[in-house]
Design a protein around this motif. Sequence first.
Motif, PDB file in Angstrom:
ATOM      1  N   GLY A 142       0.758  -1.210   0.058  1.00  0.00           N
ATOM      2  CA  GLY A 142       0.040  -0.027  -0.009  1.00  0.00           C
ATOM      3  C   GLY A 142       1.003   1.206   0.024  1.00  0.00           C
ATOM      4  N   ILE A 143       1.976   1.129   0.597  1.00  0.00           N
ATOM      5  CA  ILE A 143       3.081   2.274   0.355  1.00  0.00           C
ATOM      6  C   ILE A 143       4.442   1.657   0.144  1.00  0.00           C
ATOM      7  N   PRO A 144       4.962   2.261  -0.987  1.00  0.00           N
ATOM      8  CA  PRO A 144       6.317   2.002  -1.471  1.00  0.00           C
ATOM      9  C   PRO A 144       7.311   1.660  -0.294  1.00  0.00           C
ATOM     10  N   PHE A 145       7.984   0.768  -0.526  1.00  0.00           N
ATOM     11  CA  PHE A 145       8.890   0.206   0.694  1.00  0.00           C
ATOM     12  C   PHE A 145      10.134  -0.418   0.174  1.00  0.00           C
ATOM     13  N   TYR A 146      11.283  -0.059   0.871  1.00  0.00           N
ATOM     14  CA  TYR A 146      12.573  -0.751   0.229  1.00  0.00           C
ATOM     15  C   TYR A 146      13.286  -1.234   1.687  1.00  0.00           C
ATOM     16  N   ALA A 147      13.928  -2.371   1.403  1.00  0.00           N
ATOM     17  CA  ALA A 147      14.582  -3.113   2.408  1.00  0.00           C
ATOM     18  C   ALA A 147      16.201  -2.825   1.959  1.00  0.00           C
ATOM     19  N   VAL A 148      16.928  -2.636   3.112  1.00  0.00           N
ATOM     20  CA  VAL A 148      18.430  -2.490   2.777  1.00  0.00           C
ATOM     21  C   VAL A 148      18.938  -3.582   3.425  1.00  0.00           C
ATOM     22  N   ALA A 149      19.720  -4.322   2.468  1.00  0.00           N
ATOM     23  CA  ALA A 149      20.505  -5.629   2.937  1.00  0.00           C
ATOM     24  C   ALA A 149      22.030  -5.359   2.658  1.00  0.00           C
ATOM     25  N   PHE A 150      22.832  -5.944   2.939  1.00  0.00           N
ATOM     26  CA  PHE A 150      24.420  -6.175   2.465  1.00  0.00           C
ATOM     27  C   PHE A 150      24.705  -7.328   1.640  1.00  0.00           C
ATOM     28  N   ASP A 151      25.328  -7.194   0.551  1.00  0.00           N
ATOM     29  CA  ASP A 151      25.706  -8.534  -0.098  1.00  0.00           C
ATOM     30  C   ASP A 151      27.227  -8.840   0.043  1.00  0.00           C
ATOM     31  N   LEU A 152      27.302  -9.964   0.875  1.00  0.00           N
ATOM     32  CA  LEU A 152      28.594 -10.399   1.318  1.00  0.00           C
ATOM     33  C   LEU A 152      29.753 -10.439   0.070  1.00  0.00           C
ATOM     34  N   ALA A 174      19.092 -10.414   8.426  1.00  0.00           N
ATOM     35  CA  ALA A 174      20.082 -11.601   8.896  1.00  0.00           C
ATOM     36  C   ALA A 174      20.990 -11.235   9.429  1.00  0.00           C
ATOM     37  N   ILE A 175      20.969 -10.969  10.792  1.00  0.00           N
ATOM     38  CA  ILE A 175      22.275 -10.503  11.526  1.00  0.00           C
ATOM     39  C   ILE A 175      23.354 -11.766  11.421  1.00  0.00           C
ATOM     40  N   GLY A 177      25.967 -14.173  11.863  1.00  0.00           N
ATOM     41  CA  GLY A 177      26.291 -15.273  12.716  1.00  0.00           C
ATOM     42  C   GLY A 177      25.106 -15.412  13.655  1.00  0.00           C
ATOM     43  N   VAL A 178      24.212 -14.818  13.515  1.00  0.00           N
ATOM     44  CA  VAL A 178      22.735 -15.192  14.357  1.00  0.00           C
ATOM     45  C   VAL A 178      21.811 -15.748  13.300  1.00  0.00           C
ATOM     46  N   PHE A 179      21.854 -15.225  12.371  1.00  0.00           N
ATOM     47  CA  PHE A 179      20.649 -15.679  11.382  1.00  0.00           C
ATOM     48  C   PHE A 179      21.188 -16.021  10.079  1.00  0.00           C
ATOM     49  N   ALA A 180      20.924 -17.096   9.548  1.00  0.00           N
ATOM     50  CA  ALA A 180      21.633 -17.467   8.093  1.00  0.00           C
ATOM     51  C   ALA A 180      21.388 -16.397   7.119  1.00  0.00           C
ATOM     52  N   PRO A 181      22.607 -16.224   6.292  1.00  0.00           N
ATOM     53  CA  PRO A 181      22.611 -15.332   5.275  1.00  0.00           C
ATOM     54  C   PRO A 181      21.257 -15.816   4.096  1.00  0.00           C
ATOM     55  N   VAL A 182      20.861 -14.986   3.305  1.00  0.00           N
ATOM     56  CA  VAL A 182      20.016 -15.385   2.310  1.00  0.00           C
ATOM     57  C   VAL A 182      20.719 -15.326   0.781  1.00  0.00           C
ATOM     58  N   GLU A 183      20.446 -16.557   0.099  1.00  0.00           N
ATOM     59  CA  GLU A 183      21.171 -16.372  -1.124  1.00  0.00           C
ATOM     60  C   GLU A 183      19.920 -15.921  -2.093  1.00  0.00           C
ATOM     61  N   SER A 184      20.524 -14.933  -3.152  1.00  0.00           N
ATOM     62  CA  SER A 184      19.639 -14.467  -4.000  1.00  0.00           C
ATOM     63  C   SER A 184      20.398 -14.378  -5.451  1.00  0.00           C
ATOM     64  N   GLY A 185      20.394 -15.166  -6.257  1.00  0.00           N
ATOM     65  CA  GLY A 185      21.315 -15.329  -7.474  1.00  0.00           C
ATOM     66  C   GLY A 185      22.726 -15.351  -7.184  1.00  0.00           C
ATOM     67  N   SER A 186      23.708 -14.508  -7.502  1.00  0.00           N
ATOM     68  CA  SER A 186      24.975 -14.439  -7.047  1.00  0.00           C
ATOM     69  C   SER A 186      24.924 -13.862  -5.809  1.00  0.00           C
ATOM     70  N   LEU A 188      24.954 -12.794  -1.704  1.00  0.00           N
ATOM     71  CA  LEU A 188      24.686 -13.492  -0.470  1.00  0.00           C
ATOM     72  C   LEU A 188      24.362 -12.382   0.545  1.00  0.00           C
ATOM     73  N   LEU A 189      23.102 -12.307   1.040  1.00  0.00           N
ATOM     74  CA  LEU A 189      22.636 -11.203   1.707  1.00  0.00           C
ATOM     75  C   LEU A 189      22.597 -11.227   3.103  1.00  0.00           C
ATOM     76  N   VAL A 190      23.112 -10.094   3.966  1.00  0.00           N
ATOM     77  CA  VAL A 190      22.827 -10.347   5.396  1.00  0.00           C
ATOM     78  C   VAL A 190      22.244  -8.797   5.714  1.00  0.00           C
ATOM     79  N   ASP A 191      22.113  -8.678   7.006  1.00  0.00           N
ATOM     80  CA  ASP A 191      21.594  -7.427   7.698  1.00  0.00           C
ATOM     81  C   ASP A 191      22.293  -6.389   7.035  1.00  0.00           C
ATOM     82  N   GLY A 192      21.356  -5.327   6.829  1.00  0.00           N
ATOM     83  CA  GLY A 192      21.784  -3.986   6.183  1.00  0.00           C
ATOM     84  C   GLY A 192      22.688  -3.273   6.955  1.00  0.00           C
ATOM     85  N   ALA A 193      22.884  -3.428   8.625  1.00  0.00           N
ATOM     86  CA  ALA A 193      23.193  -2.950   9.428  1.00  0.00           C
ATOM     87  C   ALA A 193      24.888  -2.877   9.375  1.00  0.00           C
TER      88      ALA A 193
END
Length: 330
Positions: A142-152, A174-175, A177-186, A188-193
């Motif tokens: 309903g509102i444009p949203f963007y999530a910021v992650a970090f590609d290892l 995905a903090i 060491g705490v939560f598993a990274p997320v693979e998307s194509g090439s 490897l995504l983790v917490d944007g922090a």
Amino acid sequence: MAFRPFRTALVLGGGGARGLAHLGVLTALSEEGLAPDLIVGTSFGAIVGGSYALEPDAGALRSRFLELVSDEAVASLERMFDEPDEGEARDGWRARLSEWIGAARKVLLWNRTILARSVVDGVLVGRIIERLVGTASFSNLGIPFYAVAFDLNAGQDVVIGEGHLGTAIRASSAIPGVFAPVESGSALLVDGAVFQELPVLAARQLGADFVLAVDVGPESDSRKPSSGAEVLQRVMAVRGRRFRDESRALADVVVQPAVAGVHWSEFSRIGECHVAGVAALRESLSAIRSGLRRARYRSLLRRLAPAAARVEIARIEAVAEAAGDEERKS
């Protein structure tokens, strides 16, 4: 000549359970009739921001989170990372027992981090996020949203604004060491922090003329580290504060709820976090309205004057439903 419309952005920062204060900020914004044109979030800010963008109803969202934090799965996360109560007496057998238990728990968690990619079961995390956003995609928002992650793999921030919403939220929260990274194509995504615990830069790159940022970062820790692991944690915390300070300087208004003393895993403190978020937003109303007026004036001048150097435009990435999501359904 057509001009781009004035755009306001709400930026929700990371901080684990402290991010429950975002619910209070959204409640107060709704009561004041202040609706953002877009929301940018990272870590727990992505969880709250993405859930709200899907169904922009602050009251309903709070009810969903109240139900969620009372779930045994979430309670188990809090117990896993709980630290000894520093309010207890510092002498006597109870204090010593508390210290021993705390030390043993930390050793166990660090060993699990060394032996596995994550401490927390990824299927559990996926189920929690699915309860909030289901199988929605960004096209359902309903509102444009963007999530910021970090590609290892690429070593850079990723702004996700297309594809499967739940996967984007999992990646952004995905903090390491705490939560598993997320693979998307090439990727490897983790917490944007990693670099943007408060993703104001991403909001500016997305074209926001006015940015209201909500900072729920932790307070400074002055205790003497008792181990090498705690020294490392302190170093990372100092590094995080430096990046947050840089991000705060890019915002028009920064709201800082009084939740710095809440541990990132204390989800049971949702009530006080919500109250702190409402209070902080209301205290900032005058600054927000003044900031909006100034931002509108600056925007008008930019349209009338020759274009100055502009910030690099964010590249919007898409994510498909992750393998972990598919396994959860099977």
